[in-house]
Design an enzyme around this catalytic site. Sequence first.
Site, PDB file in Angstrom:
ATOM      1  N   TRP A   1     -69.202  22.355  57.070  1.00 57.44           N
ATOM      2  CA  TRP A   1     -69.046  21.325  58.098  1.00 57.44           C
ATOM      3  C   TRP A   1     -69.207  21.986  59.462  1.00 57.44           C
ATOM      4  O   TRP A   1     -68.646  23.052  59.707  1.00 57.44           O
ATOM      5  CB  TRP A   1     -67.674  20.642  58.036  1.00 57.44           C
ATOM      6  CG  TRP A   1     -67.518  19.722  59.213  1.00 57.44           C
ATOM      7  CD1 TRP A   1     -68.104  18.501  59.377  1.00 57.44           C
ATOM      8  CD2 TRP A   1     -66.803  19.998  60.425  1.00 57.44           C
ATOM      9  NE1 TRP A   1     -67.789  17.996  60.618  1.00 57.44           N
ATOM     10  CE2 TRP A   1     -66.989  18.884  61.285  1.00 57.44           C
ATOM     11  CE3 TRP A   1     -66.024  21.063  60.873  1.00 57.44           C
ATOM     12  CZ2 TRP A   1     -66.434  18.808  62.560  1.00 57.44           C
ATOM     13  CZ3 TRP A   1     -65.461  20.994  62.149  1.00 57.44           C
ATOM     14  CH2 TRP A   1     -65.662  19.871  62.965  1.00 57.44           C
TER      15      TRP A   1
ATOM     16  N   GLU B   1     -71.282  18.517  54.699  1.00 61.83           N
ATOM     17  CA  GLU B   1     -70.357  17.417  55.026  1.00 61.83           C
ATOM     18  C   GLU B   1     -70.775  16.708  56.314  1.00 61.83           C
ATOM     19  O   GLU B   1     -70.823  17.306  57.389  1.00 61.83           O
ATOM     20  CB  GLU B   1     -68.929  17.972  55.189  1.00 61.83           C
ATOM     21  CG  GLU B   1     -67.904  16.904  55.559  1.00 61.83           C
ATOM     22  CD  GLU B   1     -66.500  17.479  55.728  1.00 61.83           C
ATOM     23  OE1 GLU B   1     -66.311  18.703  55.564  1.00 61.83           O
ATOM     24  OE2 GLU B   1     -65.587  16.683  56.032  1.00 61.83           O
TER      25      GLU B   1
ATOM     26  N   LYS C   1     -70.627  13.616  59.348  1.00 60.58           N
ATOM     27  CA  LYS C   1     -69.609  13.012  60.202  1.00 60.58           C
ATOM     28  C   LYS C   1     -70.271  11.978  61.103  1.00 60.58           C
ATOM     29  O   LYS C   1     -71.484  12.014  61.317  1.00 60.58           O
ATOM     30  CB  LYS C   1     -68.938  14.110  61.031  1.00 60.58           C
ATOM     31  CG  LYS C   1     -67.686  13.672  61.740  1.00 60.58           C
ATOM     32  CD  LYS C   1     -66.785  14.874  62.020  1.00 60.58           C
ATOM     33  CE  LYS C   1     -65.599  14.462  62.854  1.00 60.58           C
ATOM     34  NZ  LYS C   1     -64.518  15.448  62.807  1.00 60.58           N
TER      35      LYS C   1
ATOM     36  N   ASP D   1     -66.452  12.659  53.364  1.00 58.57           N
ATOM     37  CA  ASP D   1     -65.077  12.673  53.853  1.00 58.57           C
ATOM     38  C   ASP D   1     -64.709  11.236  54.239  1.00 58.57           C
ATOM     39  O   ASP D   1     -65.439  10.589  54.999  1.00 58.57           O
ATOM     40  CB  ASP D   1     -64.980  13.615  55.068  1.00 58.57           C
ATOM     41  CG  ASP D   1     -63.568  13.761  55.606  1.00 58.57           C
ATOM     42  OD1 ASP D   1     -62.891  12.726  55.801  1.00 58.57           O
ATOM     43  OD2 ASP D   1     -63.139  14.909  55.862  1.00 58.57           O
TER      44      ASP D   1
ATOM     45  N   HIS E   1     -64.978  10.033  57.864  1.00 58.41           N
ATOM     46  CA  HIS E   1     -66.193  10.307  58.622  1.00 58.41           C
ATOM     47  C   HIS E   1     -67.178   9.157  58.650  1.00 58.41           C
ATOM     48  O   HIS E   1     -68.385   9.357  58.783  1.00 58.41           O
ATOM     49  CB  HIS E   1     -66.863  11.570  58.077  1.00 58.41           C
ATOM     50  CG  HIS E   1     -66.077  12.804  58.374  1.00 58.41           C
ATOM     51  ND1 HIS E   1     -66.547  14.077  58.187  1.00 58.41           N
ATOM     52  CD2 HIS E   1     -64.821  12.957  58.883  1.00 58.41           C
ATOM     53  CE1 HIS E   1     -65.637  14.963  58.534  1.00 58.41           C
ATOM     54  NE2 HIS E   1     -64.573  14.304  58.953  1.00 58.41           N
TER      55      HIS E   1
ATOM     56  N   HIS F   1     -63.891  14.631  50.379  1.00 62.01           N
ATOM     57  CA  HIS F   1     -62.735  15.012  51.174  1.00 62.01           C
ATOM     58  C   HIS F   1     -61.863  13.777  51.282  1.00 62.01           C
ATOM     59  O   HIS F   1     -62.188  12.840  52.015  1.00 62.01           O
ATOM     60  CB  HIS F   1     -63.142  15.501  52.571  1.00 62.01           C
ATOM     61  CG  HIS F   1     -63.410  16.967  52.618  1.00 62.01           C
ATOM     62  ND1 HIS F   1     -63.628  17.662  53.777  1.00 62.01           N
ATOM     63  CD2 HIS F   1     -63.453  17.887  51.616  1.00 62.01           C
ATOM     64  CE1 HIS F   1     -63.801  18.949  53.493  1.00 62.01           C
ATOM     65  NE2 HIS F   1     -63.717  19.104  52.197  1.00 62.01           N
TER      66      HIS F   1
ATOM     67  N   ASP G   1     -61.126   9.515  62.849  1.00 58.30           N
ATOM     68  CA  ASP G   1     -60.982  10.591  61.858  1.00 58.30           C
ATOM     69  C   ASP G   1     -59.691  11.365  62.111  1.00 58.30           C
ATOM     70  O   ASP G   1     -59.712  12.524  62.500  1.00 58.30           O
ATOM     71  CB  ASP G   1     -62.211  11.510  62.005  1.00 58.30           C
ATOM     72  CG  ASP G   1     -62.206  12.671  61.036  1.00 58.30           C
ATOM     73  OD1 ASP G   1     -61.671  12.512  59.932  1.00 58.30           O
ATOM     74  OD2 ASP G   1     -62.734  13.731  61.392  1.00 58.30           O
TER      75      ASP G   1
ATOM     76  N   ASP H   1     -57.185  12.297  60.130  1.00 54.90           N
ATOM     77  CA  ASP H   1     -56.679  13.224  59.114  1.00 54.90           C
ATOM     78  C   ASP H   1     -55.194  13.059  58.833  1.00 54.90           C
ATOM     79  O   ASP H   1     -54.454  14.041  58.716  1.00 54.90           O
ATOM     80  CB  ASP H   1     -57.000  14.674  59.514  1.00 54.90           C
ATOM     81  CG  ASP H   1     -58.497  14.950  59.519  1.00 54.90           C
ATOM     82  OD1 ASP H   1     -59.065  15.094  58.433  1.00 54.90           O
ATOM     83  OD2 ASP H   1     -59.097  15.000  60.612  1.00 54.90           O
TER      84      ASP H   1
ATOM     85  N   ASP I   1     -58.293  16.644  52.470  1.00 54.59           N
ATOM     86  CA  ASP I   1     -58.513  17.089  53.845  1.00 54.59           C
ATOM     87  C   ASP I   1     -57.628  16.282  54.789  1.00 54.59           C
ATOM     88  O   ASP I   1     -58.025  15.227  55.258  1.00 54.59           O
ATOM     89  CB  ASP I   1     -59.998  16.945  54.220  1.00 54.59           C
ATOM     90  CG  ASP I   1     -60.298  17.565  55.579  1.00 54.59           C
ATOM     91  OD1 ASP I   1     -59.405  18.217  56.153  1.00 54.59           O
ATOM     92  OD2 ASP I   1     -61.434  17.397  56.065  1.00 54.59           O
TER      93      ASP I   1
HETATM   94  C1  RNT Z   1     -63.787  17.984  60.097  1.00 55.83           C
HETATM   95  C2  RNT Z   1     -64.069  18.026  58.636  1.00 55.83           C
HETATM   96  C3  RNT Z   1     -63.764  19.327  57.960  1.00 55.83           C
HETATM   97  C4  RNT Z   1     -62.457  19.939  58.410  1.00 55.83           C
HETATM   98  C5  RNT Z   1     -62.072  21.181  57.653  1.00 55.83           C
HETATM   99  C6  RNT Z   1     -60.985  21.931  58.337  1.00 55.83           C
HETATM  100  O1  RNT Z   1     -63.965  16.747  60.639  1.00 55.83           O
HETATM  101  O2  RNT Z   1     -63.421  16.981  58.002  1.00 55.83           O
HETATM  102  O3  RNT Z   1     -63.795  19.158  56.598  1.00 55.83           O
HETATM  103  O4  RNT Z   1     -61.404  19.016  58.348  1.00 55.83           O
HETATM  104  O5  RNT Z   1     -63.169  21.947  57.412  1.00 55.83           O
HETATM  105 ZN    ZN Z   2     -63.525  16.993  55.817  1.00 45.56          ZN
END
Ligand code: RNT
Ligand code: ZN
Length: 413
Positions: free
Chosen positions: A179, A220, A222, A253, A256, A280, A288, A290, A320
Amino acid sequence: MEAAVKKYQALGVDVEKALEVLQTVSLGVHCWQADDVGGFEHEGAELEGGGIQVTGNYPGKARSLDELRDDILKAFAMIPGTHRLNLHASYGDFSGGWADRDQVGPEHFASWVAWGKQHGIMLDFNATLFSHPKADDGFTLSHKDPAIRKFWVDHVKQARRIAAYIGEKQGSPCIHNIWIPDGSKDIPVDRYGHRKLLKESLDEIMSLDLSRDYVRDAVESKLFGIGSEAFVVGSHEFYLGYSMSRNTLLCLDMGHFHPTESVADKISSFFQFQDELLLHVSRPIRWDSDHVVILNDDLRSLMEELVRAEALGKTHIGLDFFDATINRIGAYAVGSRSAQKALLAALIEPRELLKRYDDAGNYFARLALLEEAKLLPLGEVWDEFCRRNQVPTDRELIDEVMKYEHEVLSRRN
Ligand code: RNT
Ligand code: ZN
């Protein structure tokens, strides 16, 4: 439990079989919830810049690799089943001397491999293209400056070598995820140029020939980040195209995509054309963010789609999330267990019966049964799964986490 099993049985669901399947599913638990994505490249390392943000300052954060490992073992002891640990390159063991990202190598992960062996934990890996002065202006692999680009190309090549080393040592392919934070705050003019550079950098990185028995690379995508609101180089279309044409894995993810876009809905399309996926599992709130994963509709739909598409064996379920406002070890336990609960719910869905209604076009019956299924005794089955795995049930979890906070975390300052 017996009464619960009967209720499911009446709808044609074999609970024992579902528990057997659940037992075989390993989550890829991320190492970075333990220390707010800081890593241990230098003392007091903290996440800096580059499209990810951690908020909160809850006491007790791991200050060293040893503390991080203790915390992760504690978290694993509260998650039923056998799981993998997902490392970032910034979590190397630099006790023998620091190495910059383009120099970090397998030797910095030898102690992790030994630790994994000792505790029966397989490892996955990530290149780290953020929290570094050379990532400060928002571009890495797609930077216009060839010298900066080369630095990051070299880093990801090293990360692939490390992953291959881990995979070979542990006898199971190490999933290596890429990523990058690349993008811009305001409207760019040269989208095409940056994406062309990213493609070239990735091709250079992938030209390093490593066995798929040791390492599987994923990319990955986004949609936007803090500081990359107007443009993200590694978009979904970019990486979908890249992964399909280059035979790498794609990483989806949950945070994302546009908030109304469903990752669950992508599963049945993806597997028409591909046979291996990295997820993820995350929880975006408005962006995003998390947040710690919970048993919500998004997660349930995602797991349902994996089960319905018979894609469980083809999917690496990585987690994640990172929340620094609460007990971090409790965050691991709740987030990981919620992912498992969602999976369990999907596995004991009255699938056959639902499918029959679906096939027959009886959409009222399908709707009614889906609603009925929501109130079936999922919690009883989950408790049984915890008991069989000798981990705390939900009722016991809070005390268990508080005990660790009292005995271990609160002594750190
Ligand atoms: C960031 C991505 C990525 C990170 C990690 C720490 O937007 O989601 O996966 O969260 O690599
Ligand atoms: Zn991620």
